[in-house]
Design a protein around this motif. Structure first.
Motif, PDB file in Angstrom:
ATOM      1  N   UNK A  17     -16.461 109.706 -36.745  1.00 11.00           N
ATOM      2  CA  UNK A  17     -15.847 110.529 -35.519  1.00 11.00           C
ATOM      3  C   UNK A  17     -16.582 112.442 -36.009  1.00 11.00           C
ATOM      4  N   UNK A  18     -16.522 112.167 -37.573  1.00 12.08           N
ATOM      5  CA  UNK A  18     -17.754 113.339 -37.780  1.00 12.08           C
ATOM      6  C   UNK A  18     -18.820 113.743 -36.499  1.00 12.08           C
ATOM      7  N   UNK A  19     -19.557 112.708 -36.402  1.00 13.17           N
ATOM      8  CA  UNK A  19     -20.456 113.372 -36.054  1.00 13.17           C
ATOM      9  C   UNK A  19     -20.407 113.618 -34.425  1.00 13.17           C
ATOM     10  N   UNK A  20     -18.969 112.698 -34.044  1.00 15.59           N
ATOM     11  CA  UNK A  20     -18.829 112.789 -32.652  1.00 15.59           C
ATOM     12  C   UNK A  20     -17.679 115.199 -32.451  1.00 15.59           C
ATOM     13  N   UNK A  21     -17.331 114.766 -33.481  1.00 14.81           N
ATOM     14  CA  UNK A  21     -16.619 116.713 -33.423  1.00 14.81           C
ATOM     15  C   UNK A  21     -18.376 117.204 -33.397  1.00 14.81           C
ATOM     16  N   UNK A  22     -19.077 117.199 -33.671  1.00 17.45           N
ATOM     17  CA  UNK A  22     -20.139 118.107 -34.249  1.00 17.45           C
ATOM     18  C   UNK A  22     -21.140 117.855 -32.774  1.00 17.45           C
ATOM     19  N   UNK A  23     -21.231 116.880 -31.801  1.00 14.86           N
ATOM     20  CA  UNK A  23     -21.678 116.718 -30.623  1.00 14.86           C
ATOM     21  C   UNK A  23     -20.678 117.611 -29.464  1.00 14.86           C
ATOM     22  N   UNK A  24     -18.906 117.776 -29.725  1.00 12.13           N
ATOM     23  CA  UNK A  24     -18.087 118.087 -29.267  1.00 12.13           C
ATOM     24  C   UNK A  24     -17.579 119.456 -29.566  1.00 12.13           C
TER      25      UNK A  24
END
Lengths: 335, 382
Positions: free
Chosen positions: A297-304
């Motif tokens: 989730x953290x990397x998804x959020x980062x790319x968002x």
């Protein structure tokens, strides 16, 4: 018009009750992303305020009295929908003076005089300042409705004078069903459009009305998949291809591309956090889910966040290639 | 609809209602006129949402009905016609608009749906009203509207207060520098409605269409209390009233004054005209000094001096013999304000009632207290 309004049910109910029971604030600020229906809701609210016979139980405006019909046609003498002067981006200070002048008169036919000023971001600083007095203390029959993408886009002194009504995106399923119900659209088409709308009803309607946009969206997702599966060196080649395909209209094309990616990536984030009951379980969902399971989730959020930043940078006229390169550095690596 | 009417009458009606036709409006229908044909007349209506004017003109109605046409186009076209008679007919095929035929000329004008036209205030004949001579209304408007503010900093001051109380009608206007109060006794002593604020601009339009003689029925309250309504033979005029509370103007009028001056109106008018030439400058606001010198025990007559000084190109003064009662005083006024109030005073002699250089002064006609004008004094840096 309120009957075909999609989304933000709590806010809509609250406004309808305020209108029907005449507990109307003197100034409102409708906030929410582009195409979510701020202007539509403002006009519908005006209709509810002026309607001669609102339904005593649902508080819905009748839609057939002369007030309702004329608000709908934009022909009511007590409703003023403003827009910047033709050919101009910003509202002029004269328009604010005109509001001040007109609002001091009593209503012609209705109980209130309603001024709708969409995109308050387009008020220049002097125009904002000159509106402060009338926003704070309009005559008792005056109602001013401002709209803005975000409450932070207007001066704090304006915000503090307004009742904020924040419109939020709705679940895809809700939008799809509402589109099928109010606009008589085949459910599969409605679902497809809603899934790509990012929860914004106006965007779903645009997609339905313009099949090109729909194809554009599909292409954008396809490119995204390519990028996700690509090696580093291939990524640069893909960026080249994107910029080449965008051709002259680079910025506009890129904005569309990023909008699509944002919608897709939001879903990845939701699913990676385990929120998946708000989506239709179709083929696209399967693909999303397969991917979402592979990213934290953290990397998804980062790319968002990187996408949102890229959108802002494009808005601020940064060079497209650099914006894309920087953004893609945050693209999560495949596990 | 289908009607025959006199071109001249139609032209007259159009010129009256055109005072209300909106030009810079957000509602497209407001640039149109509403035509309603019924029994033996056509009713023309125009509104800009601030004022609404309806004018009836006699006509032979062949088919009753209603429609709208662009106001300016219709007015210009009718003025360009030469025939005595015109025929107005709805456009064929149910389209909104009018076909105008007269002596070989024919024009089709496209309009809009009359159902979208803002509805007009309707007044019941039994509604209480005041009957006033048109000239009285005209003079009350002339005496007050110029004192109202023209900027929108405080909207309530752009309006004229109309007050009906105990058989008296009062118009009052102020812009914080001056106050004009016009009172008229009315015949009906029991007509009393709440104070209303009428935009000065709207009253000015009313005075333009008031006939030169006759009676005007004034309704200072309409059923929904948002308009004032004036009815003349064949013409109806309504104006939206303003929201707000007019300040209690009676407290601004000085109750007692120490110096009273009676002086010829024409002399003062001339003196101000002369002084104004010298009072204009970038730094001051048309300062004219009014110097009152009492006579000495019947040996010399009293006098007033109106003078103005300009740093750049000189100064001027005029001394006028006057009947002065009270001590000597010098007050600075805005000369433009004095000139404007003198324009609306018709008596041969006027009265200045003054106290001190720091308190407001009163100007009025001699022997007539129905109109009172109060002007705030100015301070000079000199």
């Amino acid at each position: 018009m309120i009957r075909s309004y999609i989304g933000s049910e709590i806010q809509v109910q609250w406004l309808l009750r305020a209108a029907a029971t005449k507990h109307i604030s003197h100034a409102y600020l409708f906030t929410g992303p582009r195409s979510i229906g701020k202007r539509t809701l403002a006009a519908a609210f005006a209709q509810a305020i002026l309607c001669a016979k609102p339904d005593p139980e649902t508080y819905l405006p009748c839609g057939i009295c002369s007030h309702c019909r004329r608000v709908e046609h934009g022909a009511h003498p007590d409703v003023f929908m403003l827009e910047p002067p033709t050919g101009k981006v910003f509202y002029s200070i004269e328009q604010i003076r005109e509001i001040i002048e007109k609002i001091s008169l009593k209503p012609v036919e209705g109980t209130h005089r309603i001024f709708i000023l969409p995109d308050a971001e387009k008020l220049t600083l002097p125009a904002m300042q000159s509106s402060l007095k009338v926003l704070e203390e309009p005559p008792k029959s005056g109602v001013i409705i401002l709209t803005a993408a975000s409450a932070t886009n207007v001066l704090p002194t304006i915000l503090s004078r307004c009742q904020e009504v924040a419109l939020k995106p709705s679940p895809d399923m809700y939008i799809a069903q509402a589109l099928a119900r109010t606009r008589h659209i085949e459910l599969p088409n409605a679902i497809e459009a809603a899934a790509q709308s990012g929860g914004i009803p106006g965007a779903a309607i645009q997609l339905l009305e313009n099949p090109d946009l729909m194809r554009e969206h599909e292409r954008a997702i396809h490119t995204l998949h390519q990028l996700l599966n690509a090696q580093l060196s291939e990524k640069f080649a893909l960026v080249d291809a994107i910029l080449k395909a965008a051709d002259k209209n680079t910025r506009e094309q890129l904005k569309l591309l990023l909008d699509s990616w944002l919608v897709w990536w939001q879903k990845v984030l939701y699913i990676s956090y385990g929120i998946n009951d708000i989506f239709y379980k179709n083929a696209e969902y399967e693909a999303l889910q397969r991917y979402a399971l592979t990213v934290a989730p953290q990397s998804a959020e980062q790319f968002l966040r990187a996408i949102i930043k890229a959108q802002r940078l494009l808005e601020e006229n940064c060079a497209p290639r650099q914006v894309l390169d920087v953004m893609l550095q945050s693209l999560p690596a495949r596990a | 609809m289908k009607v025959n009417c006199s071109r001249q009458e139609l032209g007259r009606g159009l010129s009256i209602v055109n005072h209300a036709a909106g030009s810079r409006s957000s509602l497209p229908i407001l640039s149109n006129l509403l035509f309603v044909a019924e029994t033996d007349k056509i009713k023309l209506t125009a509104t800009n949402l601030e004022i609404t004017i309806t004018c009836e003109i006699p006509a032979t109605v062949l088919e009753p009905g209603s429609t709208t046409v662009p106001a300016k186009l219709m007015n210009d076209y009718i003025n360009a016609l030469t025939a005595v008679e015109t025929q107005l007919e709805s456009l064929p095929g149910g389209a909104h608009g009018l076909r105008v035929r007269s002596l070989g000329s024919e024009a089709n004008m496209r309009g809009m749906d009359p159902a979208e036209y803002p509805s007009r205030v309707l007044i019941d004949d039994n509604e209480p009203s005041l009957s006033l001579d048109t000239n009285i209304v005209k003079s009350m408007i002339a005496q007050t509207f110029f004192a109202a503010a023209t900027d929108d900093a405080r909207p309530v001051f752009t309006s004229v207060l109309a007050r009906t109380r105990e058989g008296k009608l009062t118009f009052a206007a102020a812009d914080t520098f001056r106050l004009a109060v016009s009172n008229k006794l009315t015949e009906s002593t029991d007509y009393t409605v709440a104070d209303v604020l009428i935009p000065a601009r709207s009253l000015n339009e009313l005075s333009k269409i008031l006939p030169s003689e006759g009676i005007v029925q004034c309704y200072f309250s309409t059923p929904n209390r948002n308009q004032v309504f004036f009815k003349m033979p064949g013409i109806e005029f309504s104006a939206q009233t303003s929201e707000g509370q007019f300040p209690n103007f009676e407290t601004i009028i000085p109750k007692e004054t120490s110096t009273r001056v009676i002086v010829s109106t024409d002399d003062v008018r001339a003196a101000i005209k002369q002084a104004l030439l010298f009072s204009k400058s970038d730094t001051s606001s048309n300062i004219v000094s009014l110097i009152v010198t009492p006579g000495s025990h019947g040996l010399t007559p009293g006098a007033i001096t109106l003078q103005a000084t300009n740093d750049e190109f000189g100064d001027a003064r005029k001394v006028i013999d006057a009947t002065v009662d009270g001590p000597e005083v010098t007050i600075l006024f805005n000369g433009k304000f004095l000139a404007e109030v003198l324009n609306v005073l018709s008596a041969n002699q006027i009265v200045f009632e003054l106290n001190s250089p720091q308190t407001p002064g009163i100007v009025k006609s001699y022997g007539d207290d129905s109109y009172i004008h109060v002007i705030m004094p100015l301070y000079s840096r000199r």
